[in-house]
Design a protein around this motif. Sequence first.
Motif, PDB file in Angstrom:
ATOM      1  N   LYS A  62       0.865  -1.193   0.000  1.00  0.00           N
ATOM      2  CA  LYS A  62       0.000   0.000   0.000  1.00  0.00           C
ATOM      3  C   LYS A  62       0.894   1.234   0.000  1.00  0.00           C
ATOM      4  O   LYS A  62       1.774   1.398   0.845  1.00  0.00           O
ATOM      5  CB  LYS A  62      -0.922  -0.028   1.215  1.00  0.00           C
ATOM      6  N   ILE A  63       0.666   2.119  -0.961  1.00  0.00           N
ATOM      7  CA  ILE A  63       1.519   3.291  -1.140  1.00  0.00           C
ATOM      8  C   ILE A  63       0.629   4.517  -1.265  1.00  0.00           C
ATOM      9  O   ILE A  63      -0.415   4.483  -1.929  1.00  0.00           O
ATOM     10  CB  ILE A  63       2.410   3.132  -2.391  1.00  0.00           C
ATOM     11  N   SER A  64       1.021   5.603  -0.623  1.00  0.00           N
ATOM     12  CA  SER A  64       0.206   6.812  -0.622  1.00  0.00           C
ATOM     13  C   SER A  64       1.076   8.045  -0.738  1.00  0.00           C
ATOM     14  O   SER A  64       2.305   7.963  -0.762  1.00  0.00           O
ATOM     15  CB  SER A  64      -0.644   6.883   0.657  1.00  0.00           C
ATOM     16  N   GLY A  65       0.427   9.203  -0.811  1.00  0.00           N
ATOM     17  CA  GLY A  65       1.134  10.469  -0.930  1.00  0.00           C
ATOM     18  C   GLY A  65       0.988  11.304   0.326  1.00  0.00           C
ATOM     19  O   GLY A  65       1.378  10.891   1.409  1.00  0.00           O
ATOM     20  N   SER A  69      -6.485  11.647   2.811  1.00  0.00           N
ATOM     21  CA  SER A  69      -6.667  10.351   2.146  1.00  0.00           C
ATOM     22  C   SER A  69      -5.430   9.483   2.299  1.00  0.00           C
ATOM     23  O   SER A  69      -5.530   8.270   2.532  1.00  0.00           O
ATOM     24  CB  SER A  69      -6.963  10.567   0.661  1.00  0.00           C
ATOM     25  N   SER A  70      -4.265  10.083   2.173  1.00  0.00           N
ATOM     26  CA  SER A  70      -3.026   9.311   2.223  1.00  0.00           C
ATOM     27  C   SER A  70      -2.690   8.832   3.626  1.00  0.00           C
ATOM     28  O   SER A  70      -1.823   7.981   3.802  1.00  0.00           O
ATOM     29  CB  SER A  70      -1.872  10.148   1.660  1.00  0.00           C
ATOM     30  N   LYS A  71      -3.377   9.367   4.643  1.00  0.00           N
ATOM     31  CA  LYS A  71      -3.192   8.867   6.006  1.00  0.00           C
ATOM     32  C   LYS A  71      -3.892   7.525   6.192  1.00  0.00           C
ATOM     33  O   LYS A  71      -3.538   6.758   7.086  1.00  0.00           O
ATOM     34  CB  LYS A  71      -3.759   9.868   7.017  1.00  0.00           C
ATOM     35  N   ASP A 114      -3.893  15.448  -3.957  1.00  0.00           N
ATOM     36  CA  ASP A 114      -2.662  14.706  -4.202  1.00  0.00           C
ATOM     37  C   ASP A 114      -2.552  14.270  -5.662  1.00  0.00           C
ATOM     38  O   ASP A 114      -1.458  14.280  -6.232  1.00  0.00           O
ATOM     39  CB  ASP A 114      -2.642  13.483  -3.282  1.00  0.00           C
ATOM     40  N   SER A 115      -3.672  13.903  -6.283  1.00  0.00           N
ATOM     41  CA  SER A 115      -3.636  13.364  -7.653  1.00  0.00           C
ATOM     42  C   SER A 115      -4.019  14.368  -8.731  1.00  0.00           C
ATOM     43  O   SER A 115      -3.528  14.280  -9.849  1.00  0.00           O
ATOM     44  CB  SER A 115      -4.571  12.149  -7.769  1.00  0.00           C
ATOM     45  N   ALA A 116      -4.901  15.305  -8.428  1.00  0.00           N
ATOM     46  CA  ALA A 116      -5.407  16.213  -9.466  1.00  0.00           C
ATOM     47  C   ALA A 116      -4.680  17.545  -9.513  1.00  0.00           C
ATOM     48  O   ALA A 116      -4.909  18.340 -10.426  1.00  0.00           O
ATOM     49  CB  ALA A 116      -6.905  16.464  -9.266  1.00  0.00           C
ATOM     50  N   SER A 117      -3.792  17.786  -8.556  1.00  0.00           N
ATOM     51  CA  SER A 117      -3.030  19.036  -8.560  1.00  0.00           C
ATOM     52  C   SER A 117      -1.546  18.745  -8.755  1.00  0.00           C
ATOM     53  O   SER A 117      -1.099  18.518  -9.871  1.00  0.00           O
ATOM     54  CB  SER A 117      -3.280  19.814  -7.258  1.00  0.00           C
ATOM     55  N   VAL A 134      -4.259  -0.831  -8.174  1.00  0.00           N
ATOM     56  CA  VAL A 134      -5.577  -0.306  -7.834  1.00  0.00           C
ATOM     57  C   VAL A 134      -5.350   1.118  -7.336  1.00  0.00           C
ATOM     58  O   VAL A 134      -4.767   1.322  -6.275  1.00  0.00           O
ATOM     59  CB  VAL A 134      -6.277  -1.146  -6.754  1.00  0.00           C
ATOM     60  N   TYR A 135      -5.770   2.081  -8.125  1.00  0.00           N
ATOM     61  CA  TYR A 135      -5.569   3.495  -7.804  1.00  0.00           C
ATOM     62  C   TYR A 135      -6.879   4.027  -7.217  1.00  0.00           C
ATOM     63  O   TYR A 135      -7.848   4.248  -7.929  1.00  0.00           O
ATOM     64  CB  TYR A 135      -5.203   4.261  -9.079  1.00  0.00           C
ATOM     65  N   ILE A 136      -6.907   4.215  -5.901  1.00  0.00           N
ATOM     66  CA  ILE A 136      -8.103   4.697  -5.217  1.00  0.00           C
ATOM     67  C   ILE A 136      -7.938   6.179  -4.910  1.00  0.00           C
ATOM     68  O   ILE A 136      -6.997   6.584  -4.218  1.00  0.00           O
ATOM     69  CB  ILE A 136      -8.354   3.925  -3.910  1.00  0.00           C
ATOM     70  N   VAL A 137      -8.838   6.990  -5.453  1.00  0.00           N
ATOM     71  CA  VAL A 137      -8.851   8.422  -5.162  1.00  0.00           C
ATOM     72  C   VAL A 137      -9.983   8.698  -4.178  1.00  0.00           C
ATOM     73  O   VAL A 137     -11.153   8.474  -4.490  1.00  0.00           O
ATOM     74  CB  VAL A 137      -9.043   9.266  -6.434  1.00  0.00           C
ATOM     75  N   GLU A 138      -9.637   9.160  -2.990  1.00  0.00           N
ATOM     76  CA  GLU A 138     -10.632   9.528  -1.984  1.00  0.00           C
ATOM     77  C   GLU A 138     -10.916  11.017  -2.177  1.00  0.00           C
ATOM     78  O   GLU A 138     -10.160  11.869  -1.730  1.00  0.00           O
ATOM     79  CB  GLU A 138     -10.108   9.196  -0.590  1.00  0.00           C
ATOM     80  N   ASN A 139     -12.020  11.307  -2.836  1.00  0.00           N
ATOM     81  CA  ASN A 139     -12.264  12.617  -3.432  1.00  0.00           C
ATOM     82  C   ASN A 139     -13.298  13.418  -2.652  1.00  0.00           C
ATOM     83  O   ASN A 139     -14.478  13.081  -2.642  1.00  0.00           O
ATOM     84  CB  ASN A 139     -12.743  12.390  -4.875  1.00  0.00           C
TER      85      ASN A 139
END
Length: 351
Positions: A62-65, A69-71, A114-117, A134-139
């Motif tokens: 599991k990898i995050s930014g 969401s990344s927490k 994190d993903s759209a900016s 699996v790219y999950i965006v918590e939007n």
Amino acid sequence: MTYIAKPKFHHPGLPKNELGYTHRDYEGKISTLCAGCGHDSITAAVIEACFELSIEPHRVAKISGIGCSSKTTDYFLNASHGFNSVHGRMPSVLTGANLANRDLIYLGVSGDGDSASIGLGQFAHAMRRGVNMVYIVENNGVYGLTKGQFSATADRGSKSKRGIANNDSSIDLAAMALQLGATFVARSFSGDKEQLVPLIRAAIEHDGAALIDVISPCVAFNNHAGSTKSFDYVREHNEAVNRLDFITGQAAINVAYKPGEVEVVEQHDGSRLVLKKVAADYDPHDRLGAMSFLAQHAAKGQIVTGLLYVDRDPEDLHHNFNTVAAPLNSLDENDLCPGSAVLEKINASLR
């Protein structure tokens, strides 16, 4: 409180999967997000999906930014591999790990900021290259850790908690993923567990770039409908919580509606999301049709949820690069350094 681990003891009668694991074996540390945050519902869905698939936690990376969401990667799969990268750089870190070891299941968790900016370029290249993930965006449409500024997915014309209007056009990551060549694209709502869990399961078993854009209400800064991701719909704004040192706990928002139906979801501040679940006769194998379907319902002010597109015969990054099947750390010296004759042959092929 992320340093406080959950107690390891549990009731002996808890249901077990094929591996003998319970849900507790897929949990992580105690969440520090605001009570009622949609991100915690997504965490619960990930736990449920991994439990149902009987996945061994150590097979997951599991990898995050950076961001709320990344927490969340700290709140599930405590026994899996994990890496918290810098802001917007999760896709490149995950790509490198995937190239080194294709045997792991890669879950990339990110947010709209994190993903759209700052990470938009990283997101785009991960999708077009077909990284098996699996790219999950918590939007939620806001920067929740820095006082609720608009993110790039916030609606044009929506108002912030302080009454400032957003003058920028929004980015639709699902539509962008379709255009870039992602082979699995879905959108869901954090409170729709019945829909979200099967989507995560399907994405995990998909070989290729799989995006799940999850609309996730923010209880602290959601007095605008920014999390709707570029859809023009009727908004109702009430005064939201306005203290940064205290957030009133809210109940999680849950919905249940059938395929083909439209559901209006009132958020904690009174604003509304209009969700449209794809019907049973919707064709998820038509990429152009999916893009048109999104645009048509956007004009109606509806957020389309469900499996939007899936490729019947996907190709991932390893297929395109013709990489070795074995993880790089399992290769011996002869494999890594086959000799000058092999190197000369490679160089000759490039002349």
